[in-house]
Design a protein around this motif. Sequence first.
Motif, PDB file in Angstrom:
ATOM      1  N   ALA A 150       0.815  -1.217   0.000  1.00  0.00           N
ATOM      2  CA  ALA A 150       0.000   0.000   0.000  1.00  0.00           C
ATOM      3  C   ALA A 150       0.847   1.264   0.000  1.00  0.00           C
ATOM      4  CB  ALA A 150      -0.940  -0.003   1.206  1.00  0.00           C
ATOM      5  N   SER A 151       2.041   1.198   0.582  1.00  0.00           N
ATOM      6  CA  SER A 151       2.847   2.400   0.745  1.00  0.00           C
ATOM      7  C   SER A 151       3.408   2.957  -0.554  1.00  0.00           C
ATOM      8  CB  SER A 151       4.003   2.129   1.712  1.00  0.00           C
ATOM      9  OG  SER A 151       4.867   1.122   1.196  1.00  0.00           O
ATOM     10  N   ASP A 152       3.643   2.080  -1.563  1.00  0.00           N
ATOM     11  CA  ASP A 152       4.204   2.565  -2.823  1.00  0.00           C
ATOM     12  C   ASP A 152       3.646   1.851  -4.056  1.00  0.00           C
ATOM     13  OD1 ASP A 152       5.408   0.092  -2.536  1.00  0.00           O
ATOM     14  OD2 ASP A 152       7.472   0.839  -2.572  1.00  0.00           O
ATOM     15  N   HIS A 153       2.670   0.948  -3.847  1.00  0.00           N
ATOM     16  CA  HIS A 153       1.988   0.244  -4.939  1.00  0.00           C
ATOM     17  C   HIS A 153       2.890  -0.724  -5.695  1.00  0.00           C
ATOM     18  CE1 HIS A 153      -1.459   3.456  -5.218  1.00  0.00           C
ATOM     19  NE2 HIS A 153      -1.425   2.814  -4.053  1.00  0.00           N
ATOM     20  N   GLN A 154       3.959  -1.179  -5.051  1.00  0.00           N
ATOM     21  CA  GLN A 154       4.842  -2.179  -5.657  1.00  0.00           C
ATOM     22  C   GLN A 154       4.289  -3.580  -5.397  1.00  0.00           C
ATOM     23  OE1 GLN A 154       7.942  -2.177  -7.533  1.00  0.00           O
ATOM     24  NE2 GLN A 154       7.172  -4.268  -7.686  1.00  0.00           N
TER      25      GLN A 154
END
Length: 418
Positions: free
Chosen positions: A362-366
């Motif tokens: 969720a923090s960077d969509h990786q």
Amino acid sequence: MSEFYRFTRRGLLRTAGGLALASGLGAPSILRAQTSDVIKIGHLTPRTGFLGPLGEYAVMSIDLAVEEINAAGGMMGRKVELLKEDSVNPQTASTKAERMIERDKVACIIGEISSASCLTIAQVAERNKTLFINTGGNSDALRGKDCKRYMFHVESQNSMYVKTVGRSFLRDGLVKSKKWYSLTADYAFGHDLLKVSKRFMEVNGGNFAGDDLVPTDATDFSAYLLKIRDAKPDLVVINLAGNQITNFLKQYAEFGLTFPVGGFGFDTALAWAAGKGNFVGTWPVVWHHLLDTPGTKAFVAAFTKKYNKPPENQAWGEYVATRIVAQTVNEIKSVDSPAIIQHLEKGAKFDVLKTRQGYFRASDHQLMHEMYAVTALAPDKVKNQWDIFTSSAPVPGPDEDLEVIAATKEENSCTFPS
């Protein structure tokens, strides 16, 4: 008639607005593809230039994925229509993304390989509140200072590539107190990869004997090979891209150099193009066709039946991304980008053809998933033009968190708008 079709247009607009407000994503510019018999997906990727050989695999793979999805009933019972374009370069990619969204009303855009083009597509997607899934751009910056709420990444970030193959280099004693010589593609991807690889070396006690930036249109590597010969490095590090890698490997063999070779970014199509005897070294990949999993076996069989050759790892990116979109749309019964993003950010799990399911951080969509290090076989061990390497076990290992190979927040921080 399904519940979806009993909704009124006003009700749909009211529902979409509520979802957007609840998620903090802002209202979508239009309820794309919810008023017709088809759902349109845009596909942008380089089909010419130095990344063209990889783009062709991407196109073949997304065609296969859409065929399979439509054969299984489409998305929400509606046919998927694929709109494909050669992204060419960052400026052209931006223009074509704008046209796909505003004129063609695509539900989302999938694709790209160039990190620079990924950024321009993401800027268009963010402005128009339309989902973009990056399948080939590796730059950590796309997950950091340039991250966008409407951009997700099936392709691994450079940190994941470096930390994956870095384990092999550490195991083989090629890092501590060693010197490397690197050749780096002179554009966004290469600059970012060089930064990440130097960080890895500094942490692990090695150093660079030299590093050269190489223009993306370079085809003659003789001047660089002479410098490598004189430097006598412990490892030649290839931070190149596309057919640059193929050309370098062929010329490295012609020069008769024997220094160990490795790289921090790689695609199996480039090894196949270099061929038996030219392909050497150890490299990281997001996936390869020899994985012994049910998902991979089914994908390889279908792709090979359709195209008379196995898929390479860029093909995996398009195939998995398209399946993720289809699964999500069918689960949430919506093609609205804010609703899809909300679902992905909650940690939805997906079959990514490996031993473990993947999910988007969720923090960077990786996308968090396993990776592999592949090592070239000796020429006398090669049995055909495709199976020319051996593979490590999945990285991270089965008892490790999938996120151990990704950039930490301290290494690469992403901040989405509130």
